[in-house]
Design a protein around this motif. Structure first.
Motif: not given
Lengths: 186, 537
Positions: B304-305, B370, B382, B385, B389-390, B451, B454-455, B459
């Motif tokens: 996410g990052w 993304e 990835e 996420v 997650n999003r 960003i 939620t990232s 983890a």
């Protein structure tokens, strides 16, 4: 500096002769005439920069951008050396298994320092070459001169100019369409 | 030698906050006269055929006359909010950053969200002052001063958050490479240190650029105060029984700040050279600053990052959010200040709405990219996420994460809402632009929240999973940063030249040395010096 010193009736030393103009076009064409008459210590005061005035006045291109470039690049180089010495020599720090001196990691700060010192040079250099700050100036004593910051345009020919002569200079400014021609005291 | 009295009539008109006369009626279908469709005709940048003198009077009038009745209450409210923020920060410093809702799982939240939010807002000001200058966009002259002011105030708000999030704030002096008793240096391989240099450079260069642009206008304010002092022996004094004239204070303060500027063409020549260089170096600077901010995230390994699209995506988002804030400030300002609509026309509004549409769509493209990369890379972390997650709500899947609403709020505000600007009716309506700008500002705050939080909140390992809930201190500090921003902007509106007077005059048609009042190229359909016929010899 011409040897001749002019004084007003009250005995004050003359700094310059000024003439006022109404429009950018008037002052632009008058500036061309003053330039062609061979004066060197003179100036045009305008509320905003007039497009092409450098040519009308015959002003040489400033070296300021070159100075900024040289200082900016030098400071970027010094900034790189600083990082290299601090991270690679004086205090080697093991992070993420990378070499101590990694030029790639030093790029962002090198760039930022180059920009930072270029900006300082731009503004300090501009002021330095313009001999500013200068809070006292004979012109600012002149009431009519203060209108230049609003909507007037003024040509100022210094008495120190080798070509300066009260009568001939007045005639030139009158011929160029100048109004309210007046002497400014030192 | 007679003294020149400032024009009493205009001065009184302005003192009563009255409107100067309208000249002519705009052609039908052109809004206030600025919305001209014919590409061969330039929209007038200043309406109502204002003269140079009127421009000076109007802009200096904002700094010289009593502000509207709204100004003092607005300042008191925003100042109080800022003050409460000071108390919240004091509480934070003496207690520790545990008073924020941070925990071992989510150790960056509102602090860094607010930091990125504010620093992004600053970018619009630099874009207007630097990039639009290089692109010769003359309409920028009406908005650059206030947008640059906004930049500096936003950087002040932004810089506070990393400053107070470090835990032991009294150790902040270890951030720059200063010699110290421990004989240690900061880690130059860390993006967090790059950020320190980027933000401090950005703040310094923006302030220098802003100040240099103001020198001639401060000199105008100085000269007007001087003229009034010389014209009359009496005038308003600073306080009852203190016989110091307001104009004397003005002449002194503006005079000091304007460094003795006397509008010399030889000075203007170097001034313009320096201005162009500053615009030239600020352009890569503004692109670098938000790129470096994005490195704080992109160089980590957190899903996410860890994304290479971050630098351009962050820069586009910063300009997007920054223009929204410019419009949020200027739309009320042009209603509240008399004659401001002569300078900030509907064309200016439309141009900025178009930038919002473009950058909003770029941000929308980045959001979809993304997802594409999360799928195309085959990286399951990835993919998880972005998918769970999003995007996917808790009520649609057991794997869905509790912050889905923040993601969809961001999508609605940033991607959907600006699309109304495809229609001209909306992008020329100040009310519609204000509404969209408001949504975009909220959306851009949520973008950074999405960003960051939620990232972090889910983890790699279950032990790294947790939730973030803001505390009262979190909320107070954020609201207070808005108070600081607004307070500084209100002070700017009252005491400094709100428009770049000299630059505004220079783009008016009569500023060209080849303009003839009687003649052929008059008419307000043309910009200033761009039809110069080149060298005269």
């Amino acid at each position: 500096m011409s040897s001749k010193v002019y004084t007003t009736e009250s005995g004050e030393v003359v700094y310059a002769m000024v003439a006022e103009f109404e429009t950018p076009a008037d002052v632009y064409h008058a500036a061309e005439k003053v330039r062609d008459a061979g004066y060197s210590r003179w100036d045009v005061h305008t509320p905003f920069p007039i497009h092409g005035m450098e040519d009308a006045m015959g002003v040489k291109r400033t070296i300021l951008p070159m100075v900024i470039g040289v200082v900016g690049l030098s400071c970027a180089g010094l900034g790189f050396l600083m990082q290299w010495w601090m991270s690679g020599v004086d205090y080697p720090l093991m992070t993420q298994g990378k070499p101590f001196a990694t030029w790639q990691a030093f790029v962002p700060i090198t760039f930022e320092l180059g920009i930072l010192f270029s900006a300082f040079t731009a503004i300090i250099g501009m002021l330095f070459f313009n001999r500013l700050p200068q809070w006292y100036h004979p012109l600012l004593k002149k009431d009519r001169f203060l209108r230049v910051s609003d909507d007037r345009f003024m040509i100022c020919i210094e008495a120190g100019d080798a070509n300066f002569d009260p009568d001939r200079t007045r005639a030139l400014l009158e011929g160029a369409g100048g109004k309210h021609i007046d002497l400014v005291e030192e | 030698m007679s003294s020149i009295h400032p024009d009493q009539v205009t001065a009184q008109q302005l003192a009563g906050l009255s409107r100067l006369p309208d000249r002519g009626t705009p052609a039908p279908g052109t809004g206030d006269g600025s919305l001209i469709d014919d590409p061969s005709v330039r929209s007038p940048l200043v309406l109502n055929e204002r003269t140079f003198k009127e421009v000076t009077d109007i802009v200096c009038g904002y700094a010289e006359n009593k502000p509207g009745k709204w100004w003092l209450p607005a300042l008191m409210i925003s100042g109080s909010i800022a003050g409460i923020g000071g108390l919240a920060i004091l509480y934070l410093v003496i207690t520790g950053i545990g008073t924020w809702g941070l925990n071992n799982q989510v150790d960056w939240a509102w602090d860094i969200t607010n930091f990125v939010f504010w620093i992004g807002i600053g970018h619009a000001g630099t874009l207007i002052s630097a990039i639009l200058c290089l692109l010769k966009q003359k309409w920028r002259t009406a908005v650059n001063r206030s947008a640059e002011a906004m930049t500096i105030f936003a950087v002040i708000c932004a810089a506070t958050f990393p400053g107070i999030h470090i835990g032991r704030q009294w150790m902040a002096w270890f951030l720059p490479p200063l010699p110290n008793a421990n004989n240690i240096w900061p880690n130059f391989k860390s993006p967090l240190l790059w950020d320190v240099f980027a933000i401090s450079t950005y703040g310094t260069v923006s302030a220098l650029f802003w100040f240099m642009g103001m020198i001639p206008d401060l000199a105008t304010l100085r000269d007007r105060a001087d003229m009034r002092l010389r014209a009359s022996k009496t005038g308003p004094i600073i306080a009852p029984f203190i016989p110091i004239r307001v104009d004397a204070v003005r002449a002194y303060v503006y005079g000091f700040l304007s460094l003795g500027w006397r509008f010399s063409s030889r000075h203007w020549h170097r001034y313009e050279a320096a201005y162009l260089v500053l615009a030239g170096i600020s352009t890569p600077l503004v692109l670098s600053v938000h790129s470096i901010v994005s490195f704080d995230f992109a160089t980590s390994i957190l899903p996410g990052w860890h994304t290479t699209i971050f630098p351009p995506y962050f820069v586009a988002g910063a300009i997007f959010g920054g223009f929204a804030m410019v419009l949020l400030l200027l739309i009320p300002a042009r209603e509240l200040f008399p004659n401001m609509k002569d300078f900030i026309t509907l064309k200016h509004m439309e141009n900025m709405a178009k930038i919002i549409l473009v950058t909003g769509s770029m941000v929308g493209f980045a959001y979809s990219m993304e997802f594409f990369i999360a799928w195309y890379s085959g990286n399951e972390y990835e993919a998880h996420v972005f998918k769970f997650n999003r995007a996917i709500p808790t009520w649609m899947s057991d794997k869905g994460a509790p912050y889905w609403w923040a993601y969809w709020a961001m999508i609605f505000c940033n991607v959907v809402s600006p699309q109304v600007f495809w229609m001209r009716k909306f992008r020329t309506s100040p009310a519609a632009i204000f509404a969209v700008s408001f949504l975009v500002t909220i959306g851009m705050w949520f973008e950074r929240f999405v960003i960051i939080v939620t990232s972090l909140h889910r983890a790699f390992l279950p032990g790294e999973w947790g939730m973030f809930f803001p505390t009262a201190v979190d909320i107070t500090t954020f609201i207070a940063s808005c108070g600081v921003f607004l307070t500084l902007f209100l002070i700017f509106l009252k005491f400094l030249p709100v428009f770049a007077i000299a630059e505004l005059k220079a783009v008016m048609p009569q500023a060209s040395p080849h303009h003839h009042a009687d003649g052929h190229d008059a008419g307000h359909g043309h910009g200033g010096g761009d039809h110069s016929k080149g060298g005269h010899h």
